[in-house]
Motif scaffolding. Structure first.
Motif, mmCIF file in Angstrom:
data_model
loop_
_atom_site.group_PDB
_atom_site.id
_atom_site.type_symbol
_atom_site.label_atom_id
_atom_site.label_comp_id
_atom_site.label_asym_id
_atom_site.label_seq_id
_atom_site.Cartn_x
_atom_site.Cartn_y
_atom_site.Cartn_z
ATOM 1 N N HIS A 33 0.835 -1.199 0.000
ATOM 2 C CA HIS A 33 0.000 0.000 0.000
ATOM 3 C C HIS A 33 0.873 1.254 0.000
ATOM 4 O O HIS A 33 0.521 2.273 -0.609
ATOM 5 C CB HIS A 33 -0.921 0.012 1.227
ATOM 6 C CG HIS A 33 -2.152 -0.801 1.043
ATOM 7 N ND1 HIS A 33 -2.901 -1.278 2.101
ATOM 8 C CD2 HIS A 33 -2.794 -1.246 -0.071
ATOM 9 C CE1 HIS A 33 -3.935 -1.967 1.651
ATOM 10 N NE2 HIS A 33 -3.889 -1.963 0.337
ATOM 11 N N LYS A 35 3.556 1.687 -1.551
ATOM 12 C CA LYS A 35 3.980 1.973 -2.926
ATOM 13 C C LYS A 35 2.930 2.812 -3.658
ATOM 14 O O LYS A 35 3.271 3.716 -4.437
ATOM 15 C CB LYS A 35 4.236 0.670 -3.681
ATOM 16 C CG LYS A 35 5.419 -0.127 -3.136
ATOM 17 C CD LYS A 35 5.573 -1.452 -3.879
ATOM 18 C CE LYS A 35 6.736 -2.262 -3.302
ATOM 19 N NZ LYS A 35 6.871 -3.591 -3.975
ATOM 20 N N ALA A 36 1.668 2.511 -3.408
ATOM 21 C CA ALA A 36 0.604 3.302 -4.029
ATOM 22 C C ALA A 36 0.603 4.723 -3.468
ATOM 23 O O ALA A 36 0.455 5.702 -4.212
ATOM 24 C CB ALA A 36 -0.753 2.639 -3.807
ATOM 25 N N PRO A 75 -6.668 -0.038 -4.212
ATOM 26 C CA PRO A 75 -5.382 0.671 -4.109
ATOM 27 C C PRO A 75 -4.206 -0.110 -4.682
ATOM 28 O O PRO A 75 -3.171 0.479 -4.987
ATOM 29 C CB PRO A 75 -5.216 0.886 -2.598
ATOM 30 C CG PRO A 75 -6.041 -0.184 -1.965
ATOM 31 C CD PRO A 75 -7.207 -0.386 -2.886
ATOM 32 N N LEU A 76 -4.363 -1.444 -4.824
ATOM 33 C CA LEU A 76 -3.274 -2.264 -5.359
ATOM 34 C C LEU A 76 -3.410 -2.529 -6.855
ATOM 35 O O LEU A 76 -2.706 -3.391 -7.395
ATOM 36 C CB LEU A 76 -3.203 -3.598 -4.607
ATOM 37 C CG LEU A 76 -2.865 -3.522 -3.115
ATOM 38 C CD1 LEU A 76 -2.863 -4.904 -2.503
ATOM 39 C CD2 LEU A 76 -1.526 -2.840 -2.893
ATOM 40 N N TRP A 79 -0.730 -4.032 -9.388
ATOM 41 C CA TRP A 79 0.318 -4.729 -8.632
ATOM 42 C C TRP A 79 0.820 -5.927 -9.444
ATOM 43 O O TRP A 79 0.046 -6.679 -10.022
ATOM 44 C CB TRP A 79 -0.235 -5.224 -7.293
ATOM 45 C CG TRP A 79 0.794 -5.804 -6.376
ATOM 46 C CD1 TRP A 79 1.492 -5.161 -5.409
ATOM 47 C CD2 TRP A 79 1.247 -7.180 -6.339
ATOM 48 N NE1 TRP A 79 2.340 -6.025 -4.767
ATOM 49 C CE2 TRP A 79 2.229 -7.273 -5.329
ATOM 50 C CE3 TRP A 79 0.931 -8.324 -7.064
ATOM 51 C CZ2 TRP A 79 2.878 -8.461 -5.018
ATOM 52 C CZ3 TRP A 79 1.584 -9.507 -6.768
ATOM 53 C CH2 TRP A 79 2.538 -9.568 -5.756
ATOM 54 N N VAL A 85 2.064 0.678 -8.853
ATOM 55 C CA VAL A 85 0.981 0.196 -7.991
ATOM 56 C C VAL A 85 0.006 1.348 -7.736
ATOM 57 O O VAL A 85 0.398 2.470 -7.395
ATOM 58 C CB VAL A 85 1.541 -0.330 -6.658
ATOM 59 C CG1 VAL A 85 0.397 -0.718 -5.716
ATOM 60 C CG2 VAL A 85 2.465 -1.511 -6.895
ATOM 61 N N GLY A 86 -1.274 1.068 -7.929
ATOM 62 C CA GLY A 86 -2.294 2.096 -7.813
ATOM 63 C C GLY A 86 -2.801 2.577 -9.147
ATOM 64 O O GLY A 86 -3.859 3.207 -9.238
ATOM 65 N N SER A 88 -1.968 4.968 -11.137
ATOM 66 C CA SER A 88 -2.005 6.431 -11.309
ATOM 67 C C SER A 88 -3.411 7.021 -11.136
ATOM 68 O O SER A 88 -3.728 8.060 -11.711
ATOM 69 C CB SER A 88 -1.426 6.849 -12.673
ATOM 70 O OG SER A 88 -2.289 6.546 -13.746
ATOM 71 N N VAL A 90 -6.654 7.340 -7.975
ATOM 72 C CA VAL A 90 -7.232 7.049 -6.664
ATOM 73 C C VAL A 90 -8.739 7.041 -6.822
ATOM 74 O O VAL A 90 -9.313 7.975 -7.398
ATOM 75 C CB VAL A 90 -6.819 8.106 -5.617
ATOM 76 C CG1 VAL A 90 -7.391 7.751 -4.248
ATOM 77 C CG2 VAL A 90 -5.305 8.234 -5.546
ATOM 78 N N ASP A 107 -3.511 10.758 -10.295
ATOM 79 C CA ASP A 107 -2.263 11.029 -9.573
ATOM 80 C C ASP A 107 -1.238 11.550 -10.582
ATOM 81 O O ASP A 107 -0.611 10.768 -11.299
ATOM 82 C CB ASP A 107 -1.743 9.767 -8.893
ATOM 83 C CG ASP A 107 -0.519 10.032 -8.044
ATOM 84 O OD1 ASP A 107 0.068 11.129 -8.166
ATOM 85 O OD2 ASP A 107 -0.132 9.151 -7.252
#
Length: 532
Positions: A33, A35-36, A75-76, A79, A85-86, A88, A90, A107
């Protein structure tokens, strides 16, 4: 009240071992998480801040009501892929001016907020959630458009994003776009197709083609501001409905838009609910690290539902599936929870009847997974396990009340389907860090391949290489084990997030509240043919 009793011994070595294993897995989950949360990394975060801009999650924090939770979804995403991860983006559910909304935020620290194939999947899932639950949709936009090297995987399916915005609007579900930076090319249609659009002075840039493309296509010389700046769109094109002086002002205006929606939930808030009788922290020690060891799902239910109050349905019949009625944060739920892993004919028939009852009463269903699938063997085939399993899957498939699924432990084979896995469109699906899901367990799958290969060699009269077989089995077991882990599956958006067991009640409460924004109505028939 029918309060569940607990037999959990929190002083036992087994409990301590289970808890330690779960805490280790939560530590691994926290690292991923992280990493996100790190976005594109320190260099790009600092560059973004140096431009006087807020990060994606900071924008969300200012948008939602103070001291209210934001349930981040997927959120992963991405992965285990070549992308960050995420993905880009949210996404999640938050409360804005008292209204539950589906919020998405690019993001821009990750490749300028460009969309890759996983960004697209994540955004489409968010739109699906907004549509099914009638949640107003707020897009916090700052993206350079498609990640061009992967355009072949984005361009054609990506049009669904704009289709979804128009369908949400047509269904009377409000859409709001707040543009913080670039929203170019296809991305220009996000503010263009939203019901309400906010742009920021000297920050927002919305155009189908930027100055270089315009120069190449028409020979015309232009600049960002005259071509797609906020001032131009507010004064000349009319694309901007609201003109903000900075990011904080833009978020303030977005909150005022939501406050003026006159938005009403289909079902009123049930009000305060009695918490469970038992400590949610004890959920860490219930599920064994080795999923072959059974556990009592009533211990989980007792730590999730209001007052630990649970009315069991058919408790003496089909005992490897626990079914019953409860309330969770005040909302009624019907619960199906696997007890000993295997589903037999009795459990399948019990589940089908229970699902029909929930549909008659307009009660959402919560599926708590720990199943190795439907029972196999001559006795069970002759007893009708196929038609009874089909009956359960038929009921799940044609049920119209909202479904919630939580993978606590194993979720293998057709049992994953019968318990409303991803392919059966649960409104929300979450996994615990120790859960696993695949067509079957790694050892079983490797063993089946070995048996088939050995039989093939015998049929051809060839000797069988036992050493090569052992190597193959080990390789297959390792592959299936890695592909059945929750982070791998969450990376592919087969769930909506891997969650801490202690957060399960809160997460489900947010989801149930969101679900009740839309009407909750069950099927009154239409289940197809049940084979008897």
């Amino acid at each position: 009240m029918t309060v569940l009793a607990t037999g959990l011994d929190t002083t036992s070595p087994e409990y301590a071992a289970n808890r330690a294993t779960m805490l280790d897995r939560l530590g691994e989950l926290g690292t991923e998480h992280g990493k996100a949360l790190a976005g594109g990394g320190e260099k790009y975060v600092e560059r973004h801040r140096g431009r006087g801009k807020l990060l994606a999650r900071e924008r969300i924090e200012l948008l939602v009501d103070a001291d209210t939770p934001f349930l981040e979804l997927s959120p992963l995403a991405a992965w285990g892929s070549e992308y960050a991860v995420g993905a880009s983006l949210v996404t999640g559910i938050g409360v804005v001016e008292g209204v539950e909304c589906l919020i998405t935020a690019n993001d821009p620290t990750v490749r300028g907020g460009a969309s890759n194939p996983w960004t697209l999947k994540k955004a489409l899932r968010a739109n699906e959630i907004a549509f099914a639950n009638r949640l107003p949709c707020i897009s916090l936009v700052e993206s350079g458009g498609a990640d061009l090297p992967s355009q072949k995987e984005i361009f054609i399916p990506g049009g669904a994003l704009f289709r979804d915005l128009t369908r949400l609007s047509a269904a009377g579900i409000p859409t709001v776009a707040v543009v913080f930076g670039n929203s170019t090319a296809g991305g220009a249609y996000v503010p263009g197709m939203s019901d309400h659009t906010v742009m920021i002075k000297e920050r927002s840039k919305v155009f189908l083609g930027g100055p270089p493309l315009v120069k190449m296509a028409t020979g015309e010389e232009s600049d960002d501001e005259s071509l797609g700046g906020a001032d131009m769109h507010a004064r000349t094109s009319g694309l901007a409905d609201h003109f903000a002086v900075d990011e904080h002002d833009a978020l303030r205006q977005a909150r005022r838009i939501v406050a003026r929606l006159n938005w009403r939930k289909a079902h009123p808030d049930p009000g305060p609910a009695e918490p469970p009788k038992y400590d949610e922290d004890e959920l860490l020690g219930i599920v064994p690290g080795d999923l072959k060891i059974p556990f009592d799902p009533r211990e989980v239910i007792a730590r999730l539902v209001d007052g630990s109050d649970f009315d069991a349905f058919k408790p003496l019949y089909g005992t490897s599936l626990v079914t019953g009625w409860a309330r969770l944060h005040g909302y009624p739920v019907g619960i199906l929870a696997n007890a000993q892993g295997v589903l037999f004919s009795e459990e399948s028939q019990k589940a089908a009847q229970f699902i029909q009852l929930a549909n008659q009463r307009d009660i959402p269903l919560l599926f708590l997974h720990n199943t190795t699938g439907y029972m196999v063997g001559k006795e069970y085939e002759q007893g009708g396990i196929i038609k009874h399993g089909a009956m359960m899957i038929n009921a799940v498939s044609n049920s119209r009340v909202p479904h919630l699924s939580v993978l606590m432990g194993a979720s293998y084979g057709a049992g994953h389907y019968g318990m409303c896995g991803r392919a059966y469109d649960p409104r929300f699906l979450f996994a615990w860090p120790g859960s696993k899901s695949a067509v079957m367990g790694p050892q079983q799958l490797a063993g089946v391949l070995s048996i088939v290969a050995r039989a093939s060699a015998a049929a051809k009269g060839r000797p069988y290489d036992d050493e090569a077989d052992a190597g193959l089995r080990a390789m297959v077991e390792q592959q299936i084990e890695s592909e059945s882990l929750p982070m791998f599956l969450s990376g592919r958006l087969y769930d909506d997030g891997v969650i801490d067991p202690r957060d399960t009640r809160t997460v489900l409460g947010i989801c149930l509240s969101a679900i009740h924004t839309a009407p909750v109505e069950g099927a009154r028939g239409g289940f197809g043919i049940f084979r008897m």
